[in-house]
Design an enzyme around this catalytic site. Structure first.
Site, PDB file in Angstrom:
ATOM      1  N   ASP A  36       0.838  -1.188   0.000  1.00 22.19           N
ATOM      2  CA  ASP A  36       0.000   0.000   0.000  1.00 22.19           C
ATOM      3  C   ASP A  36       0.885   1.255   0.000  1.00 22.19           C
ATOM      4  O   ASP A  36       1.936   1.276   0.639  1.00 22.19           O
ATOM      5  CB  ASP A  36      -0.896  -0.005   1.256  1.00 22.19           C
ATOM      6  CG  ASP A  36      -2.143   0.839   1.045  1.00 22.19           C
ATOM      7  OD1 ASP A  36      -3.010   0.837   1.933  1.00 22.19           O
ATOM      8  OD2 ASP A  36      -2.244   1.483  -0.020  1.00 22.19           O
ATOM      9  N   CYS A  95      -8.343  -2.038  -4.911  1.00 22.70           N
ATOM     10  CA  CYS A  95      -7.208  -2.262  -4.019  1.00 22.70           C
ATOM     11  C   CYS A  95      -7.798  -2.144  -2.615  1.00 22.70           C
ATOM     12  O   CYS A  95      -8.774  -2.852  -2.325  1.00 22.70           O
ATOM     13  CB  CYS A  95      -6.052  -1.300  -4.307  1.00 22.70           C
ATOM     14  SG  CYS A  95      -6.533   0.335  -4.865  1.00 22.70           S
ATOM     15  N   ARG A 130      -3.211   2.167  -6.168  1.00 20.51           N
ATOM     16  CA  ARG A 130      -2.789   1.019  -6.977  1.00 20.51           C
ATOM     17  C   ARG A 130      -3.748   0.783  -8.147  1.00 20.51           C
ATOM     18  O   ARG A 130      -3.325   0.477  -9.265  1.00 20.51           O
ATOM     19  CB  ARG A 130      -2.662  -0.214  -6.072  1.00 20.51           C
ATOM     20  CG  ARG A 130      -1.501  -0.116  -5.064  1.00 20.51           C
ATOM     21  CD  ARG A 130      -1.541  -1.165  -3.989  1.00 20.51           C
ATOM     22  NE  ARG A 130      -2.568  -0.864  -2.997  1.00 20.51           N
ATOM     23  CZ  ARG A 130      -2.729  -1.593  -1.866  1.00 20.51           C
ATOM     24  NH1 ARG A 130      -1.945  -2.636  -1.623  1.00 20.51           N
ATOM     25  NH2 ARG A 130      -3.668  -1.277  -0.997  1.00 20.51           N
ATOM     26  N   SER A 131      -5.030   1.020  -7.916  1.00 22.74           N
ATOM     27  CA  SER A 131      -6.014   0.835  -8.994  1.00 22.74           C
ATOM     28  C   SER A 131      -5.781   1.819 -10.134  1.00 22.74           C
ATOM     29  O   SER A 131      -5.789   1.429 -11.310  1.00 22.74           O
ATOM     30  CB  SER A 131      -7.439   0.996  -8.448  1.00 22.74           C
ATOM     31  OG  SER A 131      -7.711  -0.013  -7.478  1.00 22.74           O
ATOM     32  N   GLN A 153      -2.106   7.645  -6.506  1.00 27.95           N
ATOM     33  CA  GLN A 153      -2.154   8.424  -5.268  1.00 27.95           C
ATOM     34  C   GLN A 153      -0.823   9.015  -4.832  1.00 27.95           C
ATOM     35  O   GLN A 153      -0.783   9.956  -4.039  1.00 27.95           O
ATOM     36  CB  GLN A 153      -2.698   7.521  -4.145  1.00 27.95           C
ATOM     37  CG  GLN A 153      -3.048   8.270  -2.895  1.00 27.95           C
ATOM     38  CD  GLN A 153      -2.714   7.468  -1.662  1.00 27.95           C
ATOM     39  OE1 GLN A 153      -2.100   6.419  -1.764  1.00 27.95           O
ATOM     40  NE2 GLN A 153      -3.119   7.941  -0.520  1.00 27.95           N
TER      41      GLN A 153
HETATM   42  C1  LIG Z   1      -2.941   8.514   2.916  1.00 29.43           C
HETATM   43  N1  LIG Z   1      -4.012   7.654   3.384  1.00 29.43           N
HETATM   44  C2  LIG Z   1      -5.267   7.937   3.015  1.00 29.43           C
HETATM   45  O1  LIG Z   1      -5.550   8.863   2.302  1.00 29.43           O
HETATM   46  C3  LIG Z   1      -6.322   6.988   3.548  1.00 29.43           C
HETATM   47  C4  LIG Z   1      -7.135   6.457   2.384  1.00 29.43           C
HETATM   48  C5  LIG Z   1      -6.313   5.590   1.451  1.00 29.43           C
HETATM   49  C6  LIG Z   1      -5.965   6.071   0.202  1.00 29.43           C
HETATM   50  C7  LIG Z   1      -5.228   5.276  -0.663  1.00 29.43           C
HETATM   51  C8  LIG Z   1      -4.819   4.001  -0.259  1.00 29.43           C
HETATM   52  N2  LIG Z   1      -4.057   3.185  -1.127  1.00 29.43           N
HETATM   53  S1  LIG Z   1      -4.795   2.279  -2.321  1.00 29.43           S
HETATM   54  O2  LIG Z   1      -5.767   3.164  -3.049  1.00 29.43           O
HETATM   55  O3  LIG Z   1      -3.700   1.820  -3.197  1.00 29.43           O
HETATM   56  O4  LIG Z   1      -5.487   1.147  -1.650  1.00 29.43           O
HETATM   57  C9  LIG Z   1      -5.144   3.520   1.011  1.00 29.43           C
HETATM   58  C10 LIG Z   1      -5.897   4.324   1.877  1.00 29.43           C
HETATM   59  N3  LIG Z   1      -7.189   7.748   4.436  1.00 29.43           N
HETATM   60  C11 LIG Z   1      -7.206   7.516   5.781  1.00 29.43           C
HETATM   61  O5  LIG Z   1      -6.490   6.690   6.331  1.00 29.43           O
HETATM   62  C12 LIG Z   1      -8.114   8.426   6.604  1.00 29.43           C
HETATM   63  C13 LIG Z   1      -7.312   9.603   7.187  1.00 29.43           C
HETATM   64  C14 LIG Z   1      -6.887  10.538   6.174  1.00 29.43           C
HETATM   65  C15 LIG Z   1      -5.598  10.423   5.651  1.00 29.43           C
HETATM   66  C16 LIG Z   1      -5.161  11.333   4.683  1.00 29.43           C
HETATM   67  C17 LIG Z   1      -6.036  12.343   4.287  1.00 29.43           C
HETATM   68  O6  LIG Z   1      -5.628  13.253   3.347  1.00 29.43           O
HETATM   69  C18 LIG Z   1      -7.319  12.480   4.821  1.00 29.43           C
HETATM   70  C19 LIG Z   1      -7.740  11.560   5.779  1.00 29.43           C
HETATM   71  N4  LIG Z   1      -8.585   7.727   7.729  1.00 29.43           N
HETATM   72  C20 LIG Z   1      -9.804   7.157   7.776  1.00 29.43           C
HETATM   73  O7  LIG Z   1     -10.555   7.160   6.838  1.00 29.43           O
HETATM   74  O8  LIG Z   1     -10.028   6.591   9.012  1.00 29.43           O
HETATM   75  C21 LIG Z   1     -10.998   5.573   9.214  1.00 29.43           C
HETATM   76  C22 LIG Z   1     -10.637   4.367   8.382  1.00 29.43           C
HETATM   77  C23 LIG Z   1     -10.936   5.228  10.699  1.00 29.43           C
HETATM   78  C24 LIG Z   1     -12.394   6.085   8.852  1.00 29.43           C
END
Ligand SMILES: CNC(=O)[C@H](Cc1ccc(NS(=O)(=O)O)cc1)NC(=O)[C@H](Cc1ccc(O)cc1)NC(=O)OC(C)(C)C
Length: 300
Positions: A197, A231, A237-238, A275
């Site tokens: 991730d 993902c 990743r998608s 991302q």
């Molecule tokens: C940088 N991380 C994130 O943005 C992830 C969402 C996310 C995006 C992309 C990916 N990678 S993927 O698309 O390749 O699977 C994983 C997770 N979001 C969270 O963890 C968010 C916090 C957040 C982070 C960054 C941001 O700008 C705003 C809010 N947290 C969150 O949603 O908390 C819960 C799960 C308890 C409801």
């Protein structure tokens, strides 16, 4: 900000990547920054409804209203048409893909309803269910041992499973238990297991091989039914995978490569597609890998 299209011809691509990478990827950083606000003014009203809040894995990854996939509503109840999934353009059609978050235990049935209602020929999964002790995706398919499970009136049976170095290919048979007389369908499941991730796979060759196997098993569909790509959040990743598939199909056409324009177009449909800057650069490295190997390669 500049144009929404920044095409580069194949003959210039290696030099382009060299120039963009100079000074610690300085020009890649500038170009990736130009994508930051694309699409962000669009609404996510349905995703934000109280009835739908628990269906979103992350608070900041919500589908835009204009491109979200709608489930067939159940008894006209509010929220029953909602799933965190968006139509994304590909090389072959404007809705070639559906980018979706990894199902939650509470949205697993919605996921299979979407696959059935959208007549999806395949699902590409780009995350392990658990990574470093964190849940990334609920296992929404039957293990070999169970062979058949039913989700929302859809019986999903594992017909076969083949394990490769970095991915697994499965074939499911879907039978709708309350649509008597409707023929069963086959859905291919291609599961890439080596993509951390927020990061990129160790080598371009692994993902390029996976992308080739995907296209061997799921040729461009004449019926234009969408392939689901997910993902964990359905954006990093998608988005990277969808961009690579589109570029690999561009190679035989001798058209220029417009990676900026492809990511720009995806971000108009779904937030954060590709991302990280590292993923954006990795798309270039995968394309370079294919172009360098092309002289002794057929197709793409
Ligand atoms: C940088 N991380 C994130 O943005 C992830 C969402 C996310 C995006 C992309 C990916 N990678 S993927 O698309 O390749 O699977 C994983 C997770 N979001 C969270 O963890 C968010 C916090 C957040 C982070 C960054 C941001 O700008 C705003 C809010 N947290 C969150 O949603 O908390 C819960 C799960 C308890 C409801």
């Amino acid at each position: 900000m500049g144009s929404i299209s920044r095409p580069v011809h194949a003959t210039d691509f290696a030099e382009h990547v060299r120039l963009m990478s100079a000074d610690s990827d300085f020009r890649f950083s500038e170009e990736y920054e130009d994508l930051k606000q694309v699409g962000r003014s669009q609404t996510c009203i349905s995703a934000d409804l109280p009835v739908n809040r628990a269906k979103n894995r992350f608070t900041n990854i919500l589908p835009y209203d204009h491109s979200r996939v709608k489930l067939v509503p159940v008894d006209d109840e509010d929220g029953t048409d909602y799933i965190n999934a968006s139509y994304i353009p590909g090389f072959n059609s404007p809705r070639e893909f559906i980018a979706a978050q990894g199902p939650l235990p509470s949205t697993r049935d919605h996921f299979w309803r979407m696959v059935w209602e959208q007549q999806c020929p395949a699902v590409v999964a780009l995350t392990k269910c658990v990574e470093k002790g964190r849940d990334k995706c609920h296992q929404y398919w039957p293990d070999r041992s169970e062979l058949s499970l039913t989700y929302a009136d859809i019986e999903v049976t594992m017909m076969n499973e083949t394990t490769y170095d970095e991915f697994v290919v499965r074939e499911f048979r879907l039978t709708h238990l309350s649509e008597a007389g409707t023929p069963s369908r086959t859905v291919k499941h291609l599961h890439y297991m080596s993509w951390p991730d927020f990061g990129v796979p160790e080598k371009a060759s692994g993902l390029v091989h996976f992308a080739r196997v995907f296209r061997q098993k799921v040729p461009p569909s004449k019926t234009c039914k969408p392939t689901v790509v997910h993902c964990s959040a359905g954006v990093g990743r998608s988005g990277t995978f969808i961009a690579l598939d589109r570029l690999m199909q561009t190679i035989p056409t001798a058209e220029p490569f417009d990676i900026f324009g492809i990511v720009y177009g995806m971000r108009k449909e779904r937030v954060c597609m590709v991302q990280t800057e590292q993923q954006y650069i990795f798309i270039h490295h995968c394309l370079l890998y294919v172009l360098e190997g092309r002289e002794n390669d057929t197709g793409y």
